[in-house]
Design a protein around this motif. Structure first.
Motif, short mmCIF file in Angstrom:
data_model
loop_
_atom_site.label_atom_id
_atom_site.label_comp_id
_atom_site.label_asym_id
_atom_site.label_seq_id
_atom_site.Cartn_x
_atom_site.Cartn_y
_atom_site.Cartn_z
N GLN A 1381 -9.05 16.71 -4.03
CA GLN A 1381 -9.91 17.16 -5.13
C GLN A 1381 -9.80 18.67 -5.33
O GLN A 1381 -9.69 19.16 -6.47
CB GLN A 1381 -11.36 16.77 -4.83
N LYS A 1531 -11.07 12.67 -12.03
CA LYS A 1531 -12.19 11.74 -12.12
C LYS A 1531 -11.99 10.58 -11.15
O LYS A 1531 -12.93 10.15 -10.45
CB LYS A 1531 -12.29 11.21 -13.55
N GLU A 1534 -12.64 11.84 -7.75
CA GLU A 1534 -14.07 12.03 -7.55
C GLU A 1534 -14.75 10.69 -7.27
O GLU A 1534 -15.61 10.58 -6.38
CB GLU A 1534 -14.68 12.70 -8.78
N ASN A 1535 -14.36 9.66 -8.04
CA ASN A 1535 -14.92 8.33 -7.79
C ASN A 1535 -14.57 7.83 -6.39
O ASN A 1535 -15.40 7.26 -5.68
CB ASN A 1535 -14.44 7.35 -8.85
N ASP A 1538 -16.62 9.65 -3.92
CA ASP A 1538 -17.98 9.11 -3.87
C ASP A 1538 -18.02 7.81 -3.08
O ASP A 1538 -18.92 7.58 -2.26
CB ASP A 1538 -18.51 8.88 -5.29
N THR A 1539 -17.03 6.97 -3.36
CA THR A 1539 -16.96 5.69 -2.62
C THR A 1539 -16.79 5.94 -1.12
O THR A 1539 -17.45 5.32 -0.28
CB THR A 1539 -15.79 4.85 -3.15
N ASP A 1541 -17.60 8.63 0.50
CA ASP A 1541 -18.84 9.19 1.05
C ASP A 1541 -19.88 8.10 1.29
O ASP A 1541 -20.59 8.11 2.31
CB ASP A 1541 -19.39 10.24 0.08
N ARG A 1542 -19.96 7.18 0.34
CA ARG A 1542 -20.92 6.08 0.52
C ARG A 1542 -20.55 5.23 1.73
O ARG A 1542 -21.41 4.81 2.51
CB ARG A 1542 -20.98 5.21 -0.75
N GLU A 1545 -21.48 7.16 4.71
CA GLU A 1545 -22.93 7.16 4.89
C GLU A 1545 -23.40 5.81 5.42
O GLU A 1545 -24.25 5.74 6.31
CB GLU A 1545 -23.60 7.49 3.56
#
Length: 1822
Positions: A1381, A1531, A1534-1535, A1538-1539, A1541-1542, A1545
């Motif tokens: 990124q 983009k 970034e998606n 996010d995935t 990171d989820r 988490e």
């Protein structure tokens, strides 16, 4: 075997010219192919292709081979070689049968149908009928061997790849066995493997060394489609992909390669990608299989599978627990009906799930995936499978397997309830045949090999009749002759462990049949006797001609002889110089029976047959008196070659002379005269090669007797190629190694330089000599009169039968009646041949198996020698002899002991008698000593023995010391504190230290290593020092330069001061202007900075944002960790590293606290030690005081505290020799107590006499002193008591009584004080101990809590370790996406910057275009009549078309030629007028030419600007596209982030849940529990929370704090709102004032200057620096030129002075010249007069006159030269400045200067003496 029909011969196609051209093209392509050298090439360039010439050439009608065409087998198969002009019949030997099987080949099994099995046997392909066991054969066409056999997919054809020079690949039709196609030119020396594609239209073959060529054939047309070098090492296999015929795979030594047939613009090519092993170890790949999706799965040497995707390893497959899939190499993989079948060398066949393997993917860094087989079949013990083949029999699948241990198996792989067990169809020898022999009376032969078996064959009925196996492999074998066993059933076999076994073959049907038994076998083998004469391999066995002696030879350099009887008895052995190669007894024709012993490295020996009765075998079997004759072969091959070379050269010279004489004769006959020519120099011949003697003697391969003492030898190595006739000499040398014996006759054998003879055998009549060659060929020499000579060995019959590479013939034997010949080779094959008789004659013959000897069935089984390390006969003999010697020695010792016991009893008897005599008559003990030197000698021997024992035990002593040191290092040195218990002095209280192990070094690494900050600071200091040094040197240089300039300026004249003042003035002006500019720029920068710092409307104070963030982070999250919405904060996320650091810190903290407590306890122990010492001193003092007190006044002494053993545990490890000896004595005493006392009273008396008490003299002074010491002490005590008693008796005076009274009071006080002090010391110590004990108890509680915490954290660490890999994967993915990124964002920013730059460039170009139009309008002026025309010229559009020629690729080379042609095409524009055409190349009449040309130039500029604008727009558009694409990618990233990171988490939550499952022990007291239910303590605390008091108080306090903080923030907000309103009002007033001041400033400027002036430009204005600099430069130049003029004027004046001086000098020289001329004239006149007066007698010529005349003439010439030189110099000086101009023409010669003129001068000047000018001086030339 049926031959091809005759009609097929007419259909054989002729080779057309097109075919020849095609072969040439293929050769050219092959030569141009690139070689493959390294593994690192992933995709190589194509090594071969269909040439472009062939594609571009007009297609010729090629004659295709007819589908019905067949070759004639009789025309192609190889036949025996017979020498020319010999009468040897071609059918001297005819092939009869093949017994062996080459099971060591990787693939040697082919099933054409359920009845026919094919395999390779040497130079034959054997077709075995499984039902009848009959064989048919196909011979190789080249005779060089066969490389492989491969079946067509339809089983209608099979391919046979051969070996040899340019071997053929032949396609046979099945079942007719007619040659269908012959493929030529596919490799250089041997084919290794081949494969048909699934359609059967193409054939891929791969060759062996040296070319390793991969060739794709259109086999039906015998054409090469493609070819390429497969690899640079051995290639084992090639296959087509079953699902994609354009893909192939090859594998071999350390590689696998994936090929594609790609159609490129240059033709069809083979592209190979080499498999990269990566982290996996490189392995040889024998078996692999292509999967339908393009992947390949291969085996490895260690038994696992590798799944290849493209050219990379996707995964490595293993079994559960990382066990290998096979225990050993995987030899074959097969896809069968959707299942993967693997074959291993471990004897297992396993079936695997194909989909599981195909979809396998790595889950960790190891790359291993565990799979389990669905089914498996273990064939049997000692089975090593290399290949399996499937065939259908009556619709059922049947598998046949090749076993490299010598078997062919029939398998059922259905894995059902009806599955049949593996069936062994045939067994053979595994590997090479080591030895072979035939029966002397029947048609039986015996063979043995290293596979530990001995087999008996019937070569009439072509079957194996019996087999026996042993523990070791067989290496030698011979059939006992008829004289030894008339029945012909006895065989002697030698083995690799040195054992010789006598076995007997018999027909079991001859034994009596017991009830219930039947004998159905043809023959049985019985072990008759086993003995071990050697320690290593038995290499040769030979029976003496009379059958009385058996000789055995071995690699242990011994030959053993045995007497042949019912039981073989050893006679003895001899040592030979080298390992034995062969043994041969002399034939019956010799008078004496001798044994010829051939050793490996050039030694031959001859010994007579030993007689058993003459040998002494008591202590050893070695025959020391056996006479031996030696022959040490000395190489003469080099000398033979040298003689041949000399003879050849001599022959060539004779031929040249003969040819020359014939030519001369022909010339003379033709009548031509032949001129005698000088003899031509013979060309230099090459020097003769030097004699060469190999360092290592050549090995002797075989030999045989020719006459008594004479024998023939065949050697290998350098000396091969000849048969050497040798003779034993009668001279005896001590050392056989020093002998150099040469053969007396040498016979060359044709074509054997690199192919020596290994075996030689004769038929019974000795008319035929059979030779077995190294290349597996069989050679037969017909002999005349049973003698060997040069002529007899010229003619021979040769036939290649065994494999040419490794099929060296190991044995060759004719049958007893010379009807058959049997050969065995290193390839494991055994062949039988008919000798000069058709096969039909032998049909009536039958082998007779010997009948058993009588009583055989009653004999016990012979004991075999199974242990390979068993003693041989000589070792057994030596052992028996050693035991006999030791037994005799023991008997002697026993006798000596008995004598000593008798003497001892006699001594005791004498001692007893002596005791009975009166004392005055008794003898003293010393009188029994006859000689004291005996005891001294005994003492000396005892001392020596003690030293010897010490030396013997030194190693043990050192060993135990090292062991003790290791134990201390392991268990004691690792302890930092041992357990020390400190006891109280007056109570039972005690305190102990913690037993602490020293912390590991890892814990202190962070402390030991300097921090990074310190390192950085040090580095920064070093850099600063370097910079200071550099700046100092730079300043020094500057100062030095300034100083030099000052020095030079001081030397300058005042003229330069004006220039320097001008410089200074300009510098000051410029500095002033620069200062002003700097001020303006600074002020501008400050304004810009101020405007930049102006906050926006939505500005937020960073401090406020930071405070908000801090508040959010620190406000506290009191959600339960078990809650579903709990999120682990980033700073609280725990991983393995953090947990390890946490555990380490806790461990260090625990260690530190315990160590501190231990130090306090140890200091307490030290205090106790000091107190004990002090109390002891006080007790001594008290005792001295109490001596002066009465007993009634004396107080009891307090007990002195003692140190307990556990208070000083370190003393346990303090020891010395005395302590050790004491300990040893205690142990021995304990052992003696358990035994009873032995011995009578006499023995006690004897011991008393011997071990008497030492006398006074013998007692040392130390013992005396020790004894005297207590007596001295006792006497001193007695004297003191006497003195006291005397004092007490004396009556004291009054004064003395007063003094005594005072002393008494004082002593009583001191006594009481000392006792109180001692008690105080002990009480204080006990108080200290109790206090420290209480403190330690508290610490113990803390340590227990810490231990509980440590256990919990360690359990968390275990969980974290289990989850670490997955967390690292997720975190690595997140980090990768973050870095990606960041990279994408940086690219986006760069693209944005580039787009902004493009916008700026576009704006600039547009501004340029506007300026161009403005310039054009300005140049037109007003009311220009040609404005319309010039506008049209300016705006005319001109298109620039560029024509580019495409690439032109040559037919042979690929060069790119780019030619660009530009042409201008104009498009006319009407510009509003109809069909108006104008010429813009011509200026109109009355139009200004300059204006027209300017317009043309402006148009060109406009076009350039438009072109640049177009380019900028294109670049901007491209950038926009890239930016948009990258934005999409950003983009996506970034998606993905996010995935990820989820996922991370979620994983953190799962990890937290796992951690929550752990039980944490929290010890609580009752008063700490505030969780009550109905006023009672609940039994279940699962719903309770544990808080510290501090946290709870903080939370309660925080409520009030937050309330107060809220009130304060509201006040601050109201105050800020009022301030905001006031600032807005002030801003408006300031803006009004600024506008008013600006208007006033503009008004004042208009009044003063009449216009608005930029004051910053006025202030920054300065003088024209360039003009001022040029002026100063002009002044400097003028000054420099004036200085130069002055120098030139000064130089001219100097030259004028010099010219005047030279003129004066030359004037004087002219005067001198004049005098010389006058003198010359006078001399000439005088000479003339003298000549006239000469008489007649002087008119004759005299020698003296001639010499004088010559001298004078030479002198005259010299003078003339001098005169000429002077004249020349005068001419030069007479011209103005002539000397200066011509001075450079002078050159120095012999120390003088001579002018070098361009034109010659007249040399007729009188030769007078003249001076020569030199610079600075004038010299005279004599």
């Amino acid at each position: 075997m049926e031959a091809a029909p005759e009609e097929s011969k007419t259909s054989l196609p002729k080779e057309s010219p097109a075919a020849e051209e095609q072969e040439e093209e293929v050769e050219q392509v092959e030569s141009d192919a690139e070689s493959i050298d390294a593994e690192g090439d992933l995709e190589e360039q194509d090594n071969s292709e269909v040439p472009l010439e062939a594609q571009k050439r007009p297609e010729k009608v090629e004659e295709k081979i007819s589908e019905t065409f067949f070759y004639n087998y009789e025309d192609i198969y190889s036949r025996p070689l017979v020498t020319e002009d010999s009468e040897i019949p071609i059918n001297l030997l005819t092939f009869k049968h093949s017994f062996g099987y080459d099971c060591t080949r990787s693939v040697n099994l082919l099933l054409m149908d359920s009845q026919t099995l094919m395999y390779i046997a040497g130079n034959q392909v054997v077709l075995l009928d499984l039902k009848t066991n009959s064989q048919s054969y196909l011979r190789s066409s080249s005779g060089g061997g066969i490389g492989f056999i491969m079946a067509h997919p339809t089983k209608q054809y099979f391919a046979v790849g051969e070996k040899g020079k340019k071997p053929n690949l032949i396609i046979y039709d099945y079942p007719s066995l007619r040659p269908y196609r012959i493929l030529r030119g596919g490799t250089e020396e041997a084919y290794v493997s081949a494969d048909f594609n699934s359609a059967g239209t193409l054939l891929a073959s791969v060759g062996g060394s040296p070319d390793y060529m991969l060739t794709i054939w259109d086999w039906k047309q015998e054409k090469i489609v493609l070819r390429s070098k497969a690899f640079s090492q051995d290639v084992y296999k090639v296959t087509f992909s079953a699902d994609n015929e354009e893909q192939l795979t090859t594998s071999g030594a350390g590689h696998i390669r994936f090929w594609k047939m790609a159609l490129t613009f240059t033709g069809l090519k083979l592209q190979g990608a080499l498999g990269r092993f990566g982290k996996t170890a490189v392995t040889d790949i024998i078996g692999y299989v292509e999967l339908p999706d393009g992947k390949v799965i291969s085996g490895t040497e260690w038994g696992n599978f590798l799944l290849w995707e493209e050219d990379l390893i996707k995964v490595e497959l293993c079994r559960a627990g990382h066990k290998p899939c096979h225990d050993g190499p995987v030899s074959q993989l097969v896809l069968d009906e959707g299942e993967l079948v693997t074959v291993g060398k471990d004897g297992f066949i396993r079936v695997w799930n194909f989909e599981t393997i195909d979809t396998a993917d790595a889950v960790d860094d190891t790359g291993l995936v565990e799979v389990e087989p669905m089914n498996e079949l273990h064939i049997g013990q000692n089975v090593s499978l290399s290949f399996v083949s499937k065939v259908h029999d009556r619709g059922q699948p049947v598998w046949y397997a090749q076993d490299t241990n010598g078997a062919i198996w029939k398998l059922d792989l259905t894995f059902s309830n009806m599955t049949r067990d593996p069936e062994c169809l045939y067994t053979f020898h595994s590997g090479r045949i080591e030895a072979m022999s035939v029966s002397p009376i029947t048609y039986l032969m015996a063979t043995t090999a290293l596979d530990r078996s001995v087999r008996i064959y019937d070569f009439i009925s072509n079957c194996q009749v019996s087999e026996i196996k042993f523990k070791q492999g067989g290496t030698a074998l011979t059939w006992a002759p008829h004289v030894v066993n008339p029945k012909g059933g006895l065989i002697a076999v030698g083995f690799e462990d040195g054992v010789v076994r006598i076995i007997e073959v018999y027909d079991p049907k001859g034994l009596p049949i017991l009830a219930g038994q039947t004998n159905t076998e043809n023959a049985e083998i019985n072990l008759k006797q086993a003995f071990k004469p050697h320690t290593t391999v038995v290499t040769a066995l030979a029976y003496e001609r009379n059958g009385e002696v058996l000789a055995t030879g071995s690699k242990d350099k011994t030959v053993f002889f045995f007497a042949v009887e019912d039981e073989y008895e050893p006679i003895g052995f001899i040592y030979v110089p080298r390992p034995v190669q062969a043994l041969q007894w002399s034939p019956p024709s010799h008078v004496k029976s001798t044994l010829l012993i051939l050793c490996e490295n050039g030694f031959a020996l001859q010994v007579p047959a030993p007689l058993p009765e003459e040998q002494d075998r008591v202590s050893t079997y070695q025959l020391k008196n056996l006479p031996m004759q030696y022959f040490h072969f000395y190489s003469i091959k080099s000398r033979i070659k040298l003689e041949e070379e000399i003879a050849l050269r001599e022959k060539k010279r004779e031929e040249m002379k003969k040819a020359k004489l014939e030519w001369i004769k022909q010339q003379q006959e033709m009548g031509k005269e032949i001129e005698e020519e000088e003899p031509e120099e013979e060309p230099e011949e090459e020097p003769l090669p030097p004699l060469y003697i190999p360092e290592e003697p050549s090995p002797i391969l075989c030999g045989f007797y020719s006459a008594p003492g004479k024998f023939w030898l065949s050697l290998g190595g350098y000396d091969s190629g000849f048969l050497y006739h040798c003779e034993f000499s009668h001279d005896h040398q001590d050392d056989p190694e020093n002998r150099k014996d040469e053969p007396f006759e040498v016979i060359p054998t044709g074509d054997t330089d690199n192919n020596p003879i290994h075996q030689i055998s004769f038929c019974t009549s000795r008319l035929l000599m059979f030779c077995g060659m190294q290349n597996g060929a069989l050679r037969v020499y017909p002999l005349q009169d049973q003698d060997i000579s040069v002529n007899t060995l010229k003619e021979y019959w040769c036939f290649n039968v065994h494999d040419n590479d490794y099929g060296q013939i190991r044995g060759i034997c004719p049958s007893y009646d010379d009807r058959f010949l049997i050969t065995c080779g290193g390839d494991g094959n055994i062949f039988t041949f008919n000798i000069l008789s058709p096969e039909d004659v032998h049909r009536e013959l039958k082998a007779k198996i010997p009948s058993p000897r009588s009583g055989l069935e009653k004999e016990k089984a012979t004991e075999d020698i199974e242990d390979p390390s068993a003693y041989n006969l000589e070792e057994v003999k030596q052992k028996k002899e050693y035991e006999r010697i030791m037994k005799e020695a023991e008997e002697k010792k026993k006798k000596k002991r008995e004598e000593l016991i008798a003497l001892r009893h006699e001594l005791l008897f004498l001692l007893q008698k002596n005791q009975e005599l009166p004392k005055h008559v008794q003898l003293h003990r010393e009188q029994y000593e006859m000689d004291h030197r005996i005891f001294e000698e005994l003492d000396r021997q005892t001392a020596q023995r003690i030293l010897l024992v010490q030396k013997e035990l030194a190693w043990e002593h050192e060993k135990h010391l090292i062991g003790l040191q290791k134990l201390q290092n392991q268990f004691r040195d690792s302890l930092e504190f041992d357990t020390v218990v400190v006891h109280a002095t007056q109570s039972n209280h005690q305190i102990s230290t913690y037993r602490l192990v020293a912390m590991s070094e890892k814990c202190y690494q962070d402390k030991e290593h300097p921090s990074w900050k310190r390192t950085v600071l040090k580095w920064a200091c070093k850099q600063a020092e370097k910079r200071e040094i550099v700046t100092e040197t730079r300043h020094n240089r500057i100062f030095e330069g300034v100083a030099e300039k000052l020095k030079t300026s001081e030397l300058r004249k005042p003229t330069t001061h004006y220039i320097e003042s001008k410089h200074e003035k300009i510098r000051r002006i410029v500095e002033k202007s620069d200062e002003m500019k700097v001020k303006i720029m600074t002020r501008k920068a400050e304004w810009d900075e101020l405007y930049k710092s102006k906050p926006s409307d939505d500005y937020e104070n960073p401090k406020d944002a930071e405070d908000i963030k801090e508040a959010q982070e620190n406000m506290g999250c009191y959600k339960l960790k078990t809650a579903t919405n709990y999120r682990v904060p980033e700073h609280k996320q725990m991983n393995t590293e953090k947990k390890v650091m946490q555990l380490t810190s806790l461990e260090m903290l625990i260690h530190k606290r315990k160590a501190n407590m231990n130090k306090e306890i140890m200091s307490l122990r030290d205090l106790k030690v000091s107190i004990i010492d002090e109390i002891k001193c006080l007790v001594q003092e008290l005792k001295s005081i109490q001596t002066s007190l009465d007993l009634s006044e004396r107080l009891p002494l307090p007990l002195i505290p003692q140190l307990h053993p556990d208070e000083v545990p370190e003393k346990k490890f303090e020891y010395d020799n005395d302590i050790l000896l004491k300990f040893k004595e205690e142990q021995e005493a304990k052992a003696k107590l358990q035994k009873q006392l032995e011995g009578s009273s006499s023995s006690r008396a004897f011991r008393h006499g011997i071990l008497r008490a030492p006398s006074v003299k013998e007692i040392g002074p130390v013992a005396q002193a020790a004894g005297a010491h207590p007596t001295k002490i006792a006497s001193s005590v007695v004297t003191e008591q006497r003195k006291v008693f005397e004092i007490e008796k004396a009556e004291p005076a009054e004064m003395e009584r007063e003094i005594l009274k005072r002393e008494k009071i004082k002593n009583l006080y001191l006594q009481e004080t000392l006792i109180k002090k001692m008690n105080a010391l002990m009480i204080n110590f006990d108080a200290e101990l109790c206090f420290l004990r209480h403190k330690k108890l508290k610490l113990d509680v803390q340590m227990k809590s810490a231990d509980l915490c440590y256990i919990t954290w360690y359990e968390e660490l275990l969980i974290l370790k289990n989850l670490e890999k997955h967390e690292n994967l997720l975190q690595g993915r997140v980090n990768t996406l973050i870095s990606e990124q960041e990279a994408v964002h940086s690219k986006l920013n760069s693209y944005l910057a580039q787009m902004e730059d493009r916008k700026c460039e576009t704006a600039k170009l547009q501004e340029c275009e506007k300026a161009l139009y403005a310039d054009f309008q300005a140049s037109l002026g007003e009311n220009n009549e040609f404005a319309h025309f010039l506008n049209k010229v300016l705006n005319k559009k001109i298109k620039c078309l560029e024509k580019k020629e495409g690439r032109e690729t040559g037919e042979e080379d690929e060069n790119e030629e780019n030619d660009e042609e530009s042409s201008l095409e104009t498009d006319e524009e009407n510009s509003g007028s109809e069909d108006e055409v104008f010429d813009d190349s011509v200026c109109p009449k009355n139009c200004n030419e300059v204006l027209f040309q300017n317009t043309i130039q402006l148009r060109q500029k406009r076009l350039d600007i438009e072109k640049a604008l177009t380019e900028e727009k294109k670049v901007a558009a491209n950038l926009r596209k890239k930016y948009n694409a990258l934005a999409k990618k950003a983009k996506v990233v970034e998606n993905s982030l996010d995935t990820a990171d989820r996922e991370l988490e979620t994983f953190q939550q799962e990890k937290q849940q796992r951690l929550n499952e752990l039980y944490v022990v929290v010890p609580l007291k009752l008063h700490q529990v505030e969780y009550l239910v109905n006023g009672e303590m609940p039994s279940d605390f699962s719903q309770a929370l544990v808080f510290t008091n501090q946290s709870l108080e903080y939370l309660q306090k925080r409520i009030a704090d937050l309330h107060n903080e809220k009130i304060t923030q509201r006040k601050i907000y109201k105050k800020a709102q009022k301030q905001h309103k006031q600032l807005i009002q002030d801003k408006k007033e300031m803006e009004i004032q600024i506008r008013r001041l600006e208007e006033k400033c503009s008004h004042l400027m208009m009044e003063k200057f009449g216009q608005l002036v930029d004051f910053e430009a006025v202030q920054a204005h300065s003088v024209n620096i360039r003009v001022e600099q040029l002026k100063v430069q002009i002044m400097e130049k003028e000054y420099v030129r004036s200085q130069e003029l002055k120098e030139w004027e000064k130089r001219i004046s100097d030259l004028r002075q010099q010219l005047m001086k030279l003129t004066k000098e030359n004037t004087s020289k002219l005067q001198q010249l004049k005098r010389f001329c006058l003198e010359n004239q006078q001399l000439e006149t005088k000479l003339a007069s003298l000549t006239d007066e000469l008489g007649v007698e002087f008119q004759g010529t005299r020698t003296a006159d001639i010499k004088e005349k010559a001298r004078l003439e030479s002198r005259l010439k010299h003078r003339a030269c001098d005169t000429a030189l002077l004249r020349e110099e005068i001419n030069l000086l007479s011209r103005k400045g002539g000397y200066l101009k011509e001075l450079a023409l002078l050159s120095r010669k012999d120390g003088c200067l001579f002018p070098q003129s361009s034109s010659p001068r007249n040399s007729e000047t009188p030769a007078e003496l003249s001076p020569v000018l030199t610079p600075g001086r004038v010299t005279n030339v004599p």
